[in-house]
Write a protein that holds these residues in place. Sequence first.
Motif, PDB file in Angstrom:
ATOM      1  N   TRP A 236      52.979  14.118  38.414  1.00 30.77           N
ATOM      2  CA  TRP A 236      53.017  12.666  38.189  1.00 30.77           C
ATOM      3  C   TRP A 236      53.747  12.330  36.886  1.00 30.77           C
ATOM      4  CZ3 TRP A 236      47.178  11.653  39.566  1.00 30.77           C
ATOM      5  CH2 TRP A 236      47.052  11.566  40.972  1.00 30.77           C
TER       6      TRP A 236
ATOM      7  N   PRO B  24      48.707   6.650  35.628  1.00 30.78           N
ATOM      8  CA  PRO B  24      48.412   7.529  36.757  1.00 30.78           C
ATOM      9  C   PRO B  24      47.169   7.095  37.520  1.00 30.78           C
ATOM     10  CG  PRO B  24      47.834   8.591  34.691  1.00 30.78           C
ATOM     11  CD  PRO B  24      48.565   7.337  34.330  1.00 30.78           C
TER      12      PRO B  24
ATOM     13  N   GLY C 113      56.574   7.554  38.085  1.00 28.70           N
ATOM     14  CA  GLY C 113      55.281   7.034  37.695  1.00 28.70           C
ATOM     15  C   GLY C 113      55.275   5.512  37.709  1.00 28.70           C
TER      16      GLY C 113
ATOM     17  N   ALA D 211      50.594  14.992  45.536  1.00 24.93           N
ATOM     18  CA  ALA D 211      51.097  14.213  44.405  1.00 24.93           C
ATOM     19  C   ALA D 211      52.027  13.106  44.879  1.00 24.93           C
ATOM     20  CB  ALA D 211      51.824  15.130  43.422  1.00 24.93           C
TER      21      ALA D 211
ATOM     22  N   ARG E 268      48.803  16.357  38.197  1.00 27.18           N
ATOM     23  CA  ARG E 268      48.956  15.491  37.028  1.00 27.18           C
ATOM     24  C   ARG E 268      50.285  15.743  36.320  1.00 27.18           C
ATOM     25  NH1 ARG E 268      43.328  16.213  33.885  1.00 27.18           N
ATOM     26  NH2 ARG E 268      43.951  14.336  32.753  1.00 27.18           N
TER      27      ARG E 268
ATOM     28  N   GLN F 101      51.031   9.081  44.719  1.00 23.61           N
ATOM     29  CA  GLN F 101      51.911   8.258  43.893  1.00 23.61           C
ATOM     30  C   GLN F 101      52.608   7.196  44.742  1.00 23.61           C
ATOM     31  OE1 GLN F 101      52.049   7.248  40.858  1.00 23.61           O
ATOM     32  NE2 GLN F 101      53.118   8.907  39.789  1.00 23.61           N
TER      33      GLN F 101
END
Length: 424
Positions: free
Chosen positions: A163, A200, A195, A109, A160, A113
């Motif tokens: 994020w 995303p 974020g 993640a 998810r 990101q």
Amino acid sequence: MSTDRKLHIGLSLTPTWLKGQRPHPDEALSAGMGPVEYYAELAQAAERAKLDFVFRPDYLVMNQAMAAHSPTFVGLDPTMMLASIARETEKIGLVTTASTTFNPPYIVARQIQSLHWISNGRAGWNIVTSIEGAENFGDEPMPAPEVRYRKAAEFTDLVRHLWASYPGSSSSAPVQAIDHAGEFFHVKGPLNVPGHDAGPPPLFQAGASEIGRSFAASVADATFAAMPDIGDGIELRADLRRRAERHGRSADAVRVLPGLYFFLARTREEAWKLHARAHAHLTRERRVAALKAVLGLDVGALAPDSRITADLLPASEHPVRSRTHADLLRRFILAKNPTMEEVLARPEVVGSAHWVSVGTVDDVLNDIVERFEAGALDGFIALPGGSVNSLNLFFEELVPALVERGLFRRDYEGSTLRQHLGIR
């Protein structure tokens, strides 16, 4: 022909045109140029052609056969490589690959990101469960497919949520822990990377087996589908659209993007020579061994003109390397009762079950248009084969021809991967 529906096109950052051959000096990763610089140049060429994204697969094992036949093979970490390429490009999407079987969700993640920020909203994640590599992560064997996909579903949901746990500056929502406790993972959160305002990163997934389809329909924005035949593509796309709706998503939510392994040349004869050269290293013995690995079927004692019929097939639950490839090949045999030589020439045996198109620019163009109009795909991921010239013809003539047909963009309408893919 003009239509509001446009193709989505990506380019795989792998030297597929060198497959199965010692490269000619002018086809090697340019003398004095390292792999990062070389792939950056490819990404820049793809951006000039206004492609949606470049895609980098990943392998967590050292394939010694690949290294022997492709001496330029370098297994750089895809996310790190794409972070470098992000600084050399402006708008093209950058789709990295990360395994849900061998990585910690928090790290994945954070890395993706971070790539999203480095590229200003152009990152995407190709979710793989891996089909090999366990020996590099401990003493346990590869988990069964059902276990890998259960883990992948939890992993993806967790990523998810991570994020979303640290909203970007445009959101008034608070930063908060996720306190995840599941079958495979326990993660408190929140993520320490905010974020991005682009939204995303889009999710890609490549499985086309029964369990892979269910997973793709539930989470993927695009699937890197294996579909050697047009009928396979029509069936898969229709099935994924139905499944997406059952998951409460739009039928258009999953974009079907098969790998297009093409051999382009000025004449059909030259194109087929390129195809033959690319597979010349695959002796009959190697193809027989590959068939056994793909399907569990040993045909070594059969005559070349023998037909492969349903009664020769192993049980459908027989352990195989890739259930997707096994299912595709099984369906072909059940439908065609092919000769052994026909089976040994199949993409699932000599390659990776990709759609193969061989010929002139017009031949491959017509192949793409036929499948697009038939509803077999929403776009494709380009895998140039045979020679550097095949790659050049793709950029210089095939993509412009798709533009002239009204099937591909003349210019970018946005600067993020979500915008390129039309994700709201």
